[in-house]
Scaffold this motif. Structure first.
Motif, PDB file in Angstrom:
ATOM      1  N   ALA A 167      -1.115 -13.191   1.263  1.00  0.00           N
ATOM      2  CA  ALA A 167      -1.196 -14.285   0.299  1.00  0.00           C
ATOM      3  C   ALA A 167       0.172 -14.433  -0.416  1.00  0.00           C
ATOM      4  O   ALA A 167       0.743 -15.621  -0.807  1.00  0.00           O
ATOM      5  CB  ALA A 167      -2.382 -14.217  -0.684  1.00  0.00           C
ATOM      6  N   ASN A 168       0.686 -13.322  -0.885  1.00  0.00           N
ATOM      7  CA  ASN A 168       1.844 -13.352  -1.736  1.00  0.00           C
ATOM      8  C   ASN A 168       3.130 -13.651  -1.015  1.00  0.00           C
ATOM      9  O   ASN A 168       4.137 -14.124  -1.462  1.00  0.00           O
ATOM     10  CB  ASN A 168       2.251 -11.903  -2.441  1.00  0.00           C
ATOM     11  CG  ASN A 168       3.192 -11.904  -3.601  1.00  0.00           C
ATOM     12  OD1 ASN A 168       2.852 -13.116  -4.293  1.00  0.00           O
ATOM     13  ND2 ASN A 168       3.755 -11.098  -3.781  1.00  0.00           N
ATOM     14  N   ARG A 169       3.093 -13.707   0.329  1.00  0.00           N
ATOM     15  CA  ARG A 169       4.419 -14.136   1.224  1.00  0.00           C
ATOM     16  C   ARG A 169       5.519 -13.484   1.008  1.00  0.00           C
ATOM     17  O   ARG A 169       6.603 -14.124   1.017  1.00  0.00           O
ATOM     18  CB  ARG A 169       4.272 -15.685   1.301  1.00  0.00           C
ATOM     19  CG  ARG A 169       3.204 -16.270   1.889  1.00  0.00           C
ATOM     20  CD  ARG A 169       3.273 -17.910   1.776  1.00  0.00           C
ATOM     21  NE  ARG A 169       4.268 -18.447   2.582  1.00  0.00           N
ATOM     22  CZ  ARG A 169       4.253 -18.759   3.963  1.00  0.00           C
ATOM     23  NH1 ARG A 169       3.207 -18.332   4.645  1.00  0.00           N
ATOM     24  NH2 ARG A 169       5.347 -19.179   4.580  1.00  0.00           N
ATOM     25  N   THR A 200       8.982 -13.584 -13.252  1.00  0.00           N
ATOM     26  CA  THR A 200       8.443 -13.170 -11.866  1.00  0.00           C
ATOM     27  C   THR A 200       7.097 -13.395 -12.127  1.00  0.00           C
ATOM     28  O   THR A 200       6.329 -13.218 -13.137  1.00  0.00           O
ATOM     29  CB  THR A 200       9.048 -12.022 -11.192  1.00  0.00           C
ATOM     30  OG1 THR A 200       8.546 -11.986 -10.104  1.00  0.00           O
ATOM     31  CG2 THR A 200       8.751 -10.788 -12.257  1.00  0.00           C
ATOM     32  N   MET A 201       6.177 -13.731 -10.963  1.00  0.00           N
ATOM     33  CA  MET A 201       4.830 -13.539 -10.889  1.00  0.00           C
ATOM     34  C   MET A 201       4.735 -12.400 -10.257  1.00  0.00           C
ATOM     35  O   MET A 201       3.129 -12.245  -9.947  1.00  0.00           O
ATOM     36  CB  MET A 201       4.290 -14.923 -10.273  1.00  0.00           C
ATOM     37  CG  MET A 201       4.815 -16.217 -10.765  1.00  0.00           C
ATOM     38  SD  MET A 201       3.697 -16.500 -12.246  1.00  0.00           S
ATOM     39  CE  MET A 201       2.132 -16.837 -11.590  1.00  0.00           C
ATOM     40  N   TRP A 202       5.360 -11.315  -9.841  1.00  0.00           N
ATOM     41  CA  TRP A 202       4.883 -10.328  -9.315  1.00  0.00           C
ATOM     42  C   TRP A 202       5.871  -9.244  -9.475  1.00  0.00           C
ATOM     43  O   TRP A 202       7.028  -9.306  -9.959  1.00  0.00           O
ATOM     44  CB  TRP A 202       4.922 -10.269  -7.658  1.00  0.00           C
ATOM     45  CG  TRP A 202       6.240 -10.865  -7.095  1.00  0.00           C
ATOM     46  CD1 TRP A 202       6.744 -11.944  -6.819  1.00  0.00           C
ATOM     47  CD2 TRP A 202       7.227  -9.913  -6.475  1.00  0.00           C
ATOM     48  NE1 TRP A 202       7.994 -12.022  -6.353  1.00  0.00           N
ATOM     49  CE2 TRP A 202       8.274 -10.780  -6.150  1.00  0.00           C
ATOM     50  CE3 TRP A 202       7.241  -8.680  -6.142  1.00  0.00           C
ATOM     51  CZ2 TRP A 202       9.278 -10.164  -5.544  1.00  0.00           C
ATOM     52  CZ3 TRP A 202       8.109  -8.130  -5.645  1.00  0.00           C
ATOM     53  CH2 TRP A 202       9.319  -8.874  -5.248  1.00  0.00           C
ATOM     54  N   GLN A 238       0.530 -11.662 -11.147  1.00  0.00           N
ATOM     55  CA  GLN A 238       0.189 -12.321 -12.043  1.00  0.00           C
ATOM     56  C   GLN A 238      -1.474 -12.787 -12.052  1.00  0.00           C
ATOM     57  O   GLN A 238      -2.321 -12.376 -12.930  1.00  0.00           O
ATOM     58  CB  GLN A 238       0.993 -13.494 -12.492  1.00  0.00           C
ATOM     59  CG  GLN A 238       0.199 -14.067 -13.761  1.00  0.00           C
ATOM     60  CD  GLN A 238      -0.691 -15.165 -13.911  1.00  0.00           C
ATOM     61  OE1 GLN A 238      -0.762 -15.987 -12.648  1.00  0.00           O
ATOM     62  NE2 GLN A 238      -1.530 -15.320 -14.696  1.00  0.00           N
ATOM     63  N   PRO A 239      -2.048 -13.397 -10.721  1.00  0.00           N
ATOM     64  CA  PRO A 239      -3.196 -13.605 -10.471  1.00  0.00           C
ATOM     65  C   PRO A 239      -3.993 -12.330 -10.592  1.00  0.00           C
ATOM     66  O   PRO A 239      -5.240 -12.481 -11.146  1.00  0.00           O
ATOM     67  CB  PRO A 239      -3.378 -14.222  -9.109  1.00  0.00           C
ATOM     68  CG  PRO A 239      -1.838 -14.738  -8.999  1.00  0.00           C
ATOM     69  CD  PRO A 239      -0.841 -13.473  -9.733  1.00  0.00           C
ATOM     70  N   ALA A 240      -3.520 -11.244 -10.106  1.00  0.00           N
ATOM     71  CA  ALA A 240      -4.456 -10.080 -10.133  1.00  0.00           C
ATOM     72  C   ALA A 240      -4.727  -9.508 -11.584  1.00  0.00           C
ATOM     73  O   ALA A 240      -5.878  -9.032 -11.825  1.00  0.00           O
ATOM     74  CB  ALA A 240      -3.827  -8.821  -9.374  1.00  0.00           C
ATOM     75  N   VAL A 241      -3.685  -9.805 -12.528  1.00  0.00           N
ATOM     76  CA  VAL A 241      -3.845  -9.198 -13.893  1.00  0.00           C
ATOM     77  C   VAL A 241      -4.852 -10.150 -14.455  1.00  0.00           C
ATOM     78  O   VAL A 241      -5.820  -9.662 -15.246  1.00  0.00           O
ATOM     79  CB  VAL A 241      -2.514  -9.342 -14.665  1.00  0.00           C
ATOM     80  CG1 VAL A 241      -2.715  -9.129 -16.078  1.00  0.00           C
ATOM     81  CG2 VAL A 241      -1.646  -8.413 -14.243  1.00  0.00           C
ATOM     82  N   ARG A 255      -3.097  -2.880  -8.525  1.00  0.00           N
ATOM     83  CA  ARG A 255      -2.087  -3.172  -7.696  1.00  0.00           C
ATOM     84  C   ARG A 255      -2.767  -3.429  -6.246  1.00  0.00           C
ATOM     85  O   ARG A 255      -3.920  -2.997  -5.885  1.00  0.00           O
ATOM     86  CB  ARG A 255      -1.215  -1.921  -7.432  1.00  0.00           C
ATOM     87  CG  ARG A 255      -2.053  -0.772  -7.148  1.00  0.00           C
ATOM     88  CD  ARG A 255      -1.367   0.692  -6.863  1.00  0.00           C
ATOM     89  NE  ARG A 255      -2.177   1.727  -6.659  1.00  0.00           N
ATOM     90  CZ  ARG A 255      -1.757   3.130  -6.125  1.00  0.00           C
ATOM     91  NH1 ARG A 255      -0.708   3.251  -5.883  1.00  0.00           N
ATOM     92  NH2 ARG A 255      -2.722   3.830  -6.034  1.00  0.00           N
ATOM     93  N   ASP A 256      -1.761  -4.019  -5.457  1.00  0.00           N
ATOM     94  CA  ASP A 256      -2.284  -4.477  -3.976  1.00  0.00           C
ATOM     95  C   ASP A 256      -1.625  -3.179  -3.288  1.00  0.00           C
ATOM     96  O   ASP A 256      -0.248  -3.232  -2.988  1.00  0.00           O
ATOM     97  CB  ASP A 256      -1.768  -5.676  -3.873  1.00  0.00           C
ATOM     98  CG  ASP A 256      -2.080  -6.201  -2.170  1.00  0.00           C
ATOM     99  OD1 ASP A 256      -2.648  -5.176  -1.477  1.00  0.00           O
ATOM    100  OD2 ASP A 256      -1.722  -7.282  -1.718  1.00  0.00           O
ATOM    101  N   ILE A 257      -2.391  -2.367  -2.874  1.00  0.00           N
ATOM    102  CA  ILE A 257      -1.548  -1.405  -1.862  1.00  0.00           C
ATOM    103  C   ILE A 257      -1.277  -1.580  -0.608  1.00  0.00           C
ATOM    104  O   ILE A 257      -0.766  -0.977   0.207  1.00  0.00           O
ATOM    105  CB  ILE A 257      -2.337   0.053  -1.921  1.00  0.00           C
ATOM    106  CG1 ILE A 257      -3.757  -0.110  -1.515  1.00  0.00           C
ATOM    107  CG2 ILE A 257      -2.404   0.704  -3.582  1.00  0.00           C
ATOM    108  CD1 ILE A 257      -4.764   1.179  -1.243  1.00  0.00           C
ATOM    109  N   ASP A 258      -1.895  -2.857  -0.008  1.00  0.00           N
ATOM    110  CA  ASP A 258      -1.806  -3.361   1.123  1.00  0.00           C
ATOM    111  C   ASP A 258      -0.612  -4.510   1.157  1.00  0.00           C
ATOM    112  O   ASP A 258      -0.437  -4.942   2.334  1.00  0.00           O
ATOM    113  CB  ASP A 258      -3.163  -3.675   1.872  1.00  0.00           C
ATOM    114  CG  ASP A 258      -4.322  -2.828   1.878  1.00  0.00           C
ATOM    115  OD1 ASP A 258      -3.773  -1.559   2.305  1.00  0.00           O
ATOM    116  OD2 ASP A 258      -5.257  -3.160   1.492  1.00  0.00           O
ATOM    117  N   ALA A 259       0.143  -4.399   0.195  1.00  0.00           N
ATOM    118  CA  ALA A 259       1.085  -5.527   0.119  1.00  0.00           C
ATOM    119  C   ALA A 259       2.195  -5.139   1.302  1.00  0.00           C
ATOM    120  O   ALA A 259       2.577  -3.879   1.302  1.00  0.00           O
ATOM    121  CB  ALA A 259       1.848  -5.624  -1.315  1.00  0.00           C
TER     122      ALA A 259
END
Length: 384
Positions: A282-284, A340-342, A358-361, A258-262
């Motif tokens: 990056a995810n915007r 979805t990609m996220w 999805q890129p993180a996975v 997970r991105d905790i800084d999202a």
């Protein structure tokens, strides 16, 4: 700890000797689960049953916590080892409490201590002791009986457990529930366990180590991640399946990627304020939360560009959320289901806990496999 040294079993047949287990060498560290896998007749069940001498070894040694078990009487040995089989084997004329207390009473426990242990273990597998201890086996479902079979093997608090396809006869829904309950219990009890299975998915979920047998020999003995990422030979690669990369999704949870800084903002935040966060990421995408930090919606940087007002005017419903402890197989399944990609993660209170993309996975699966299981060890049971 369980150590097998050159463990061998040869059966005599009319057509000559048959080697069922051929110099099996393996060490299972204290508190770990080792799953034995392989095709029918490969020697995995023979190896298991030699440990508690249901089958006598032809040669070799078995050590439990450093003690050579050949020096022990076989009945004494078996009382030190919990044993669970697919057929469960509960005594139909005994109550659940009496079934659980069988071995403790044989070991001389007083009745009060044995009953307290039965109640403790019944509660540990999610069954109310007040409701279940005085029932008979026929009054329980198959899944409930299987749970009792498992905790009966634990009743005398043995350091070692042997399990011979214990969940194989249970339907998929109950099997998943029982596996999860067992892993919760193992997190508390830390038994050393050898577990025979025919199911690679079960092995990946349950095991710290996997031993793949063929023709009485171990073809590979390693962590699930190494077996899936680096099969030792074509036989192992074929056995674990061409989808072995997807199987590795079980080895990590959302908390690992997970991105905790999202970016996250309140529904009442201004567009200008939120746009700064969205453009810097990056995810915007910005997840919108309510006053209790529950994720409720999202907005994108593109639609906010040039706009004014509050972000709630541009909010979209979240496609879904996943528990932060969900394994990546479940996460990817939700992504595909909702196109979805996220996906947003929530903690046990439903609070925002980050975003998985999805890129993180994909990046996690591309890491060196030797690190994957290490990263997941502390979180392995968070999905149950």
């Amino acid at each position: 700890m369980i150590q097998l040294e050159d463990l061998t079993k040869t059966f005599s047949t009319p057509n000559g000797p048959v080697v069922a287990a051929d110099k099996v060498n393996m060490t299972v560290p204290t508190g770990e689960i080792c799953v034995l896998l392989g095709p029918s007749g490969c020697g995995k069940t023979t190896a298991l049953k030699m440990i508690n001498r249901l089958i006598m070894p032809t040669s070799g040694r078995i050590y439990i916590n450093g003690e050579d078990t050949t020096q022990l009487n076989k009945f004494e040995l078996r009382r030190r080892i919990g044993y669970v089989i697919q057929q469960i084997g509960l005594f139909p004329n005994m109550t659940i409490e009496e079934n659980i207390c069988v071995v403790p009473k044989m070991l001389g426990w007083d009745a009060k201590k044995a009953k307290e242990r039965a109640a403790e273990l019944t509660d540990l597998v999610g069954l109310d002791p007040h409701q279940f201890l005085h029932r008979f086996p026929k009054e329980l479902s198959g899944g409930q009986q299987q749970r009792i079979g498992v905790i009966r093997a634990l009743a005398a608090d043995p350091p070692v457990m042997l399990m011979d396809e214990p969940f194989g006869a249970i339907d998929p829904i109950n099997r998943e529930i029982i596996q999860n309950e067992f892993l919760k219990m193992q997190e508390v009890l830390k038994k050393t366990i050898i577990f025979v299975s025919h199911d690679i998915d079960e092995a990946v979920k349950m095991a710290d180590k996997i031993a793949i047998f063929r023709g009485g020999k171990i073809e590979q003995y390693d962590s699930p991640s190494q077996v899936l990422a680096h099969p030792a030979n074509p036989f192992v690669a074929d056995f674990v399946g061409s989808d072995r990369t997807l199987k590795r999704l079980r080895l990590l949870t959302a908390v690992d990627v997970r991105d905790i800084d999202a970016p996250v903002a309140s529904m009442q935040a201004s567009v200008e304020e939120v746009l700064v966060s969205a453009k810097s990421h990056a995810n915007r995408i910005v997840v919108l939360i309510d006053a209790d930090r529950h994720p409720v919606a999202y907005v994108t940087a593109d639609e906010l560009s040039g706009a004014t007002g509050v972000v709630s005017d541009f909010a979209h419903d979240l496609p879904t959320t996943v528990p932060v402890g969900a394994d990546l197989r479940a996460v990817v399944s939700e992504m595909l289901s909702h196109d979805t990609m996220w996906i947003t993660c929530v903690d046990e209170r439903g609070h925002f806990a980050g975003v998985v993309t999805q890129p993180a996975v994909t990046a996690a699966l591309g890491q060196k496999s030797s690190s994957v299981r290490d990263q997941a060890t502390d979180a392995r049971l968070a999905n149950v």
